[in-house]
Structures are given as structure tokens and as C-alpha cells.
Motif scaffolding. Structure first.
Motif, mmCIF file in Angstrom:
data_model
loop_
_atom_site.group_PDB
_atom_site.id
_atom_site.type_symbol
_atom_site.label_atom_id
_atom_site.label_comp_id
_atom_site.label_asym_id
_atom_site.label_seq_id
_atom_site.Cartn_x
_atom_site.Cartn_y
_atom_site.Cartn_z
ATOM 1 N N GLU A 263 48.724 11.707 24.804
ATOM 2 C CA GLU A 263 49.173 12.050 23.460
ATOM 3 C C GLU A 263 50.186 11.122 22.987
ATOM 4 O O GLU A 263 50.875 10.670 23.498
ATOM 5 C CB GLU A 263 49.805 13.365 23.846
ATOM 6 C CG GLU A 263 50.267 14.072 22.392
ATOM 7 C CD GLU A 263 50.761 15.347 22.630
ATOM 8 O OE1 GLU A 263 51.910 15.552 21.876
ATOM 9 O OE2 GLU A 263 50.422 16.099 23.645
ATOM 10 N N ILE A 264 49.581 10.568 21.682
ATOM 11 C CA ILE A 264 50.555 9.662 21.130
ATOM 12 C C ILE A 264 51.375 10.278 19.979
ATOM 13 O O ILE A 264 50.604 11.153 19.057
ATOM 14 C CB ILE A 264 49.453 8.585 20.535
ATOM 15 C CG1 ILE A 264 48.724 7.743 21.363
ATOM 16 C CG2 ILE A 264 50.421 7.537 19.574
ATOM 17 C CD1 ILE A 264 47.631 6.704 20.962
ATOM 18 N N PRO A 265 52.766 10.225 20.124
ATOM 19 C CA PRO A 265 53.564 10.594 18.918
ATOM 20 C C PRO A 265 53.273 10.021 17.757
ATOM 21 O O PRO A 265 53.168 8.929 17.502
ATOM 22 C CB PRO A 265 55.025 10.377 19.536
ATOM 23 C CG PRO A 265 54.954 9.241 20.429
ATOM 24 C CD PRO A 265 53.481 9.180 20.982
ATOM 25 N N HIS B 14 61.500 9.617 20.217
ATOM 26 C CA HIS B 14 60.592 8.752 21.334
ATOM 27 C C HIS B 14 60.911 9.304 22.644
ATOM 28 O O HIS B 14 59.982 9.592 23.351
ATOM 29 C CB HIS B 14 60.597 7.328 21.129
ATOM 30 C CG HIS B 14 59.926 6.753 19.883
ATOM 31 N ND1 HIS B 14 58.581 7.111 19.426
ATOM 32 C CD2 HIS B 14 60.445 6.092 18.908
ATOM 33 C CE1 HIS B 14 58.600 6.689 18.389
ATOM 34 N NE2 HIS B 14 59.633 5.921 17.851
ATOM 35 N N THR B 15 62.146 9.570 23.133
ATOM 36 C CA THR B 15 62.340 9.966 24.178
ATOM 37 C C THR B 15 61.785 11.427 24.640
ATOM 38 O O THR B 15 61.457 11.848 25.492
ATOM 39 C CB THR B 15 63.895 9.833 24.428
ATOM 40 O OG1 THR B 15 64.490 8.622 24.435
ATOM 41 C CG2 THR B 15 64.439 10.231 25.993
ATOM 42 N N GLU C 149 69.121 5.517 16.726
ATOM 43 C CA GLU C 149 69.503 6.425 17.675
ATOM 44 C C GLU C 149 68.542 7.788 17.526
ATOM 45 O O GLU C 149 68.027 8.492 18.631
ATOM 46 C CB GLU C 149 70.909 7.006 17.590
ATOM 47 C CG GLU C 149 71.849 5.987 18.216
ATOM 48 C CD GLU C 149 73.411 6.444 18.035
ATOM 49 O OE1 GLU C 149 73.500 7.271 17.388
ATOM 50 O OE2 GLU C 149 74.258 5.530 18.163
ATOM 51 N N VAL C 150 68.183 8.121 16.190
ATOM 52 C CA VAL C 150 67.589 9.189 15.974
ATOM 53 C C VAL C 150 66.093 8.916 16.514
ATOM 54 O O VAL C 150 65.307 9.803 16.923
ATOM 55 C CB VAL C 150 67.519 9.652 14.447
ATOM 56 C CG1 VAL C 150 66.279 10.617 14.192
ATOM 57 C CG2 VAL C 150 68.954 10.281 14.188
ATOM 58 N N ARG D 201 58.161 15.356 26.984
ATOM 59 C CA ARG D 201 57.024 16.457 26.926
ATOM 60 C C ARG D 201 55.687 15.683 27.362
ATOM 61 O O ARG D 201 55.027 16.495 28.189
ATOM 62 C CB ARG D 201 56.834 16.480 25.489
ATOM 63 C CG ARG D 201 58.134 17.352 24.991
ATOM 64 C CD ARG D 201 57.488 17.880 23.361
ATOM 65 N NE ARG D 201 58.742 18.794 22.863
ATOM 66 C CZ ARG D 201 58.786 19.203 21.665
ATOM 67 N NH1 ARG D 201 57.855 18.817 20.834
ATOM 68 N NH2 ARG D 201 59.777 19.747 21.365
ATOM 69 N N ASP D 202 55.454 14.563 27.546
ATOM 70 C CA ASP D 202 54.113 14.036 27.990
ATOM 71 C C ASP D 202 54.056 13.918 29.287
ATOM 72 O O ASP D 202 53.220 14.352 30.068
ATOM 73 C CB ASP D 202 53.925 12.611 27.430
ATOM 74 C CG ASP D 202 53.563 12.357 25.880
ATOM 75 O OD1 ASP D 202 53.050 13.447 25.569
ATOM 76 O OD2 ASP D 202 53.346 11.402 25.455
#
Length: 157
Positions: free
Chosen positions: A147-149, A105-106, A99-100, A111-112
Motif C-alpha cells: 500500500e503506497i501512501p 509517512h511514519t 515534521e508533519v 499501518r503497513d
């Protein structure tokens, strides 16, 4: 004590004993070993009883096996006086971490996808992908930079 000895090992020990001591001396050796083991057990039991008598009636339920740290901890956790089983059963670490990770990722995807309202900077963030076009390469101008997290490390949290 010897939980991992199987039938082949026992047979090998019997054959070895017959070869070493001989068939005529083997019964006497077995009697001597049994007598020695019996004496050691009697000595151990009397020593335990003496210690229990010296400790007094407060320690009448004292078991020497509890002196082993693993046994002591297992016994304390199984008693469940603090409600640890309920906490342990109500908490699924893998589910929580999934979940975290999904939330991280969400948030990164939101933001992207968010439009920038102040001419290139979004909410006080500096966008490092949009800089002055001093040395623009053809492949950079055709495709927008995404932008890749960073990878989410579940062990680091």
C-alpha cells in the motif's frame, strides 16, 4: 524617485538635451526646470503644513508617507507592540512541515507493517488489496501488494 537611473542614462539625457535645446539655450532651460521644481516643492510643503495645522495637535507626528499601505504595514510590524517578532522567530514553517510530513509517512509505515489480527481486516479497516481470488494474475500472486501512501502536499494543509 529616480533610483534606477545610472551614469549611462544621465549621459544620454545630457546629450539629448544639448541636441534638442542647443548649447546656448541649455543653461536657461536648466534654470527654468530648477525653478519649477522648487515651486512645486514649496507648494507641497505648504499644503502639508496646512493639513497638519488643520488636524490639530493630536496629529503632530503624522507623516504623509504613512498613507502608503506598504509603509504603514511595515511601520506597524516593526513597532512590535504585539510581540509578532517573537512569534515569527519562534516558528519555522519549513521545519514544521517537514515534521508533519515525516509523521504522516511514519504513521503510514506503521499501518503497513502492523499484523492483522482479525483474519484480513486490521482494526476496522477494509484491506482493498486482498479480495477474492477470482482473476489472480501470476505477477500478483508472486509479490504481495504494498500500500503506497498518497503524496503529502504541504500547500494543501
Amino acid at each position: 524617485m529616480f533610483n534606477d537611473i545610472g551614469l549611462p542614462e544621465v549621459i544620454a539625457l545630457v546629450v539629448l538635451a544639448v541636441l534638442v535645446f542647443g548649447p546656448d539655450k541649455l543653461p536657461q532651460v536648466i534654470q527654468d526646470v530648477a525653478r519649477t521644481i522648487r515651486k512645486i516643492r514649496e507648494f507641497s510643503d505648504s499644503a502639508k503644513q496646512d493639513i497638519r495645522n488643520e488636524l490639530g495637535p493630536e496629529f503632530k507626528d503624522f507623516e504623509f508617507e504613512d498613507l502608503n499601505p506598504k509603509t504603514f504595514i511595515r511601520k506597524q510590524l516593526d513597532s512590535d507592540e504585539l510581540g509578532l517578532k517573537e512569534i515569527r522567530n519562534g516558528f519555522d514553517l519549513k521545519k514544521e512541515m517537514a515534521e508533519v510530513g515525516e509523521a504522516v509517512h511514519t504513521v503510514g509505515d506503521v499501518r503497513d507493517d502492523a499484523p492483522s489480527s482479525s483474519g484480513g481486516s486490521s482494526g476496522g479497516r477494509i484491506d482493498m488489496t486482498k479480495g477474492p481470488d477470482l482473476e489472480k494474475r501470476p505477477e500478483q500472486s508472486e509479490q504481495p501488494a504494498k500500500e503506497i501512501p498518497p503524496p503529502f502536499d504541504t500547500d494543501a494543509t
